[in-house]
Design a protein around this motif. Structure first.
Motif, PDB file in Angstrom:
ATOM      1  N   SER A   1      -6.099   9.577  16.007  1.00 52.51           N
ATOM      2  CA  SER A   1      -5.375   9.921  15.002  1.00 52.51           C
ATOM      3  C   SER A   1      -5.681  10.102  13.781  1.00 52.51           C
ATOM      4  O   SER A   1      -6.381   9.197  13.004  1.00 52.51           O
ATOM      5  CB  SER A   1      -3.973   9.212  15.047  1.00 52.51           C
ATOM      6  N   SER A   2      -5.393  11.101  12.814  1.00 53.57           N
ATOM      7  CA  SER A   2      -5.972  11.194  11.685  1.00 53.57           C
ATOM      8  C   SER A   2      -4.986  11.041  10.346  1.00 53.57           C
ATOM      9  O   SER A   2      -3.773  11.682  10.609  1.00 53.57           O
ATOM     10  CB  SER A   2      -6.565  12.717  11.513  1.00 53.57           C
ATOM     11  N   PHE A   3      -5.642  10.500   9.536  1.00 56.00           N
ATOM     12  CA  PHE A   3      -4.702  10.296   7.984  1.00 56.00           C
ATOM     13  C   PHE A   3      -5.375  10.980   7.097  1.00 56.00           C
ATOM     14  O   PHE A   3      -6.693  11.003   7.062  1.00 56.00           O
ATOM     15  CB  PHE A   3      -4.705   8.909   7.840  1.00 56.00           C
ATOM     16  N   GLU A   4      -4.643  11.951   6.286  1.00 61.46           N
ATOM     17  CA  GLU A   4      -5.148  12.656   5.362  1.00 61.46           C
ATOM     18  C   GLU A   4      -5.823  11.802   4.294  1.00 61.46           C
ATOM     19  O   GLU A   4      -5.212  10.911   3.630  1.00 61.46           O
ATOM     20  CB  GLU A   4      -4.021  13.571   4.798  1.00 61.46           C
ATOM     21  N   GLY A   5      -6.940  12.197   3.675  1.00 58.02           N
ATOM     22  CA  GLY A   5      -7.700  11.515   2.706  1.00 58.02           C
ATOM     23  C   GLY A   5      -8.762  10.663   3.218  1.00 58.02           C
ATOM     24  O   GLY A   5      -8.635  10.326   4.512  1.00 58.02           O
ATOM     25  N   VAL A   6      -9.420   9.947   2.411  1.00 53.29           N
ATOM     26  CA  VAL A   6     -10.505   9.110   2.990  1.00 53.29           C
ATOM     27  C   VAL A   6     -10.409   7.550   1.899  1.00 53.29           C
ATOM     28  O   VAL A   6     -11.552   6.870   2.218  1.00 53.29           O
ATOM     29  CB  VAL A   6     -11.776   9.832   2.535  1.00 53.29           C
ATOM     30  N   ASP A   7      -9.437   7.399   1.420  1.00 53.42           N
ATOM     31  CA  ASP A   7      -9.231   6.125   0.839  1.00 53.42           C
ATOM     32  C   ASP A   7      -8.067   5.316   1.748  1.00 53.42           C
ATOM     33  O   ASP A   7      -6.651   5.531   1.723  1.00 53.42           O
ATOM     34  CB  ASP A   7      -8.420   6.503  -0.511  1.00 53.42           C
ATOM     35  N   PRO A   8      -8.778   4.327   2.215  1.00 49.04           N
ATOM     36  CA  PRO A   8      -7.771   3.301   3.303  1.00 49.04           C
ATOM     37  C   PRO A   8      -6.416   2.902   2.428  1.00 49.04           C
ATOM     38  O   PRO A   8      -5.639   2.541   2.800  1.00 49.04           O
ATOM     39  CB  PRO A   8      -8.641   2.351   3.927  1.00 49.04           C
ATOM     40  N   ALA A   9      -6.877   2.439   1.048  1.00 39.58           N
ATOM     41  CA  ALA A   9      -5.705   1.745   0.500  1.00 39.58           C
ATOM     42  C   ALA A   9      -4.367   2.483   0.422  1.00 39.58           C
ATOM     43  O   ALA A   9      -3.157   2.028   0.338  1.00 39.58           O
ATOM     44  CB  ALA A   9      -6.226   1.739  -1.135  1.00 39.58           C
ATOM     45  N   CYS A  10      -4.700   4.140   0.335  1.00 33.72           N
ATOM     46  CA  CYS A  10      -3.359   4.725   0.576  1.00 33.72           C
ATOM     47  C   CYS A  10      -2.578   4.648   1.689  1.00 33.72           C
ATOM     48  O   CYS A  10      -1.186   4.774   1.818  1.00 33.72           O
ATOM     49  CB  CYS A  10      -3.765   6.078   0.626  1.00 33.72           C
ATOM     50  N   TYR A  11      -2.968   3.989   2.791  1.00 38.03           N
ATOM     51  CA  TYR A  11      -2.215   3.725   3.977  1.00 38.03           C
ATOM     52  C   TYR A  11      -2.326   2.086   4.541  1.00 38.03           C
ATOM     53  O   TYR A  11      -2.358   1.879   5.564  1.00 38.03           O
ATOM     54  CB  TYR A  11      -2.802   4.390   5.229  1.00 38.03           C
ATOM     55  N   GLN A  12      -2.383   1.350   3.397  1.00 39.88           N
ATOM     56  CA  GLN A  12      -2.878  -0.223   3.594  1.00 39.88           C
ATOM     57  C   GLN A  12      -1.455  -0.521   4.415  1.00 39.88           C
ATOM     58  O   GLN A  12      -1.612  -1.504   5.498  1.00 39.88           O
ATOM     59  CB  GLN A  12      -2.788  -0.968   2.371  1.00 39.88           C
ATOM     60  N   ASP A  13      -0.326  -0.209   4.404  1.00 40.06           N
ATOM     61  CA  ASP A  13       0.781  -0.629   4.951  1.00 40.06           C
ATOM     62  C   ASP A  13       0.679  -0.364   6.629  1.00 40.06           C
ATOM     63  O   ASP A  13       0.818  -1.046   7.442  1.00 40.06           O
ATOM     64  CB  ASP A  13       2.337  -0.289   4.346  1.00 40.06           C
ATOM     65  N   ALA A  14       0.458   0.976   6.565  1.00 38.76           N
ATOM     66  CA  ALA A  14       0.251   1.444   8.025  1.00 38.76           C
ATOM     67  C   ALA A  14      -0.917   0.886   8.683  1.00 38.76           C
ATOM     68  O   ALA A  14      -0.742   0.555   9.965  1.00 38.76           O
ATOM     69  CB  ALA A  14       0.215   2.705   7.876  1.00 38.76           C
ATOM     70  N   PHE A  15      -1.921   0.594   8.230  1.00 45.20           N
ATOM     71  CA  PHE A  15      -3.062   0.049   8.741  1.00 45.20           C
ATOM     72  C   PHE A  15      -2.680  -1.416   9.302  1.00 45.20           C
ATOM     73  O   PHE A  15      -3.157  -1.902  10.304  1.00 45.20           O
ATOM     74  CB  PHE A  15      -4.312   0.240   8.065  1.00 45.20           C
ATOM     75  N   ALA A  16      -2.274  -2.189   8.286  1.00 44.86           N
ATOM     76  CA  ALA A  16      -1.652  -3.410   8.558  1.00 44.86           C
ATOM     77  C   ALA A  16      -0.878  -3.597   9.725  1.00 44.86           C
ATOM     78  O   ALA A  16      -0.816  -4.546  10.557  1.00 44.86           O
ATOM     79  CB  ALA A  16      -1.348  -4.262   7.305  1.00 44.86           C
ATOM     80  N   PHE A  17       0.318  -2.606   9.761  1.00 44.42           N
ATOM     81  CA  PHE A  17       1.376  -2.572  10.715  1.00 44.42           C
ATOM     82  C   PHE A  17       0.577  -2.257  12.183  1.00 44.42           C
ATOM     83  O   PHE A  17       0.830  -2.932  13.057  1.00 44.42           O
ATOM     84  CB  PHE A  17       2.208  -1.529  10.544  1.00 44.42           C
ATOM     85  N   LEU A  18      -0.393  -1.514  12.316  1.00 44.65           N
ATOM     86  CA  LEU A  18      -1.062  -1.193  13.295  1.00 44.65           C
ATOM     87  C   LEU A  18      -2.004  -2.356  13.837  1.00 44.65           C
ATOM     88  O   LEU A  18      -2.027  -2.645  15.065  1.00 44.65           O
ATOM     89  CB  LEU A  18      -2.120   0.018  13.233  1.00 44.65           C
ATOM     90  N   ALA A  19      -2.566  -3.055  13.049  1.00 44.75           N
ATOM     91  CA  ALA A  19      -3.550  -3.983  13.353  1.00 44.75           C
ATOM     92  C   ALA A  19      -2.555  -5.141  14.071  1.00 44.75           C
ATOM     93  O   ALA A  19      -2.878  -5.716  15.029  1.00 44.75           O
ATOM     94  CB  ALA A  19      -4.275  -4.576  12.219  1.00 44.75           C
ATOM     95  N   GLU A  20      -1.371  -5.583  13.397  1.00 45.25           N
ATOM     96  CA  GLU A  20      -0.718  -6.473  13.742  1.00 45.25           C
ATOM     97  C   GLU A  20       0.122  -6.197  15.224  1.00 45.25           C
ATOM     98  O   GLU A  20       0.476  -7.005  15.871  1.00 45.25           O
ATOM     99  CB  GLU A  20       0.433  -6.691  12.637  1.00 45.25           C
TER     100      GLU A  20
END
Length: 134
Positions: free
Chosen positions: A5-24
């Motif tokens: 699954s691809s997220f647009e852009g290369v800055d993980p900070a833009c998706y910090q909520d999504a990535f923390a939600f996925l990890a959890e």
């Protein structure tokens, strides 16, 4: 079934909520987590606070669908500067889709019609030769 699954852009900070939600909530079982092979990766942030509503809004629509069907993601993402995206391995067990399909069919339609449709599909796949009744 697996892919990314691809997220647009290369800055993980833009998706910090999504990535923390996925990890959890949707991290793959340890035995199924792929090794890091790309030169540029980052770990999904486990244990970080997140805004659930914002996290869900940040997820790509197809990933939301896979997760709703029982999918899961890896523990890290790959930075792809050539495509300007962040990729997260995404997997979904086909059996989970089939089981959910039977449940939804039973809720929305006549149970006998669902059984006939399942027999027809199984026959088309060569599983057995039961002919559905009308």
């Amino acid at each position: 079934m697996f892919g990314c699954s691809s997220f647009e852009g290369v800055d993980p900070a833009c998706y910090q909520d999504a990535f923390a939600f996925l990890a959890e909530n949707y991290r793959a079982p340890d035995a199924l987590i792929p090794r890091k092979r790309s030169a540029e990766t980052f770990d999904l942030p486990k244990g970080h606070p997140f805004d659930k509503k914002r996290a869900i809004a940040q997820l790509p629509p197809l990933l939301r669908t896979y997760l709703s069907l029982g999918g899961w993601v890896s523990d890290h993402a790959v930075v792809d500067r050539n495509l300007n995206t962040l990729h997260v391995l995404t997997a979904l067990e086909i059996a989970a889709i089939q089981k959910l399909g039977r449940v939804l069919c039973a809720r929305w339609f006549d149970l006998d019609a669902c059984a006939a449709a399942a027999s027809c599909v199984a026959d088309a796949n060569g599983a057995h030769s039961t002919t559905p009744t009308q």
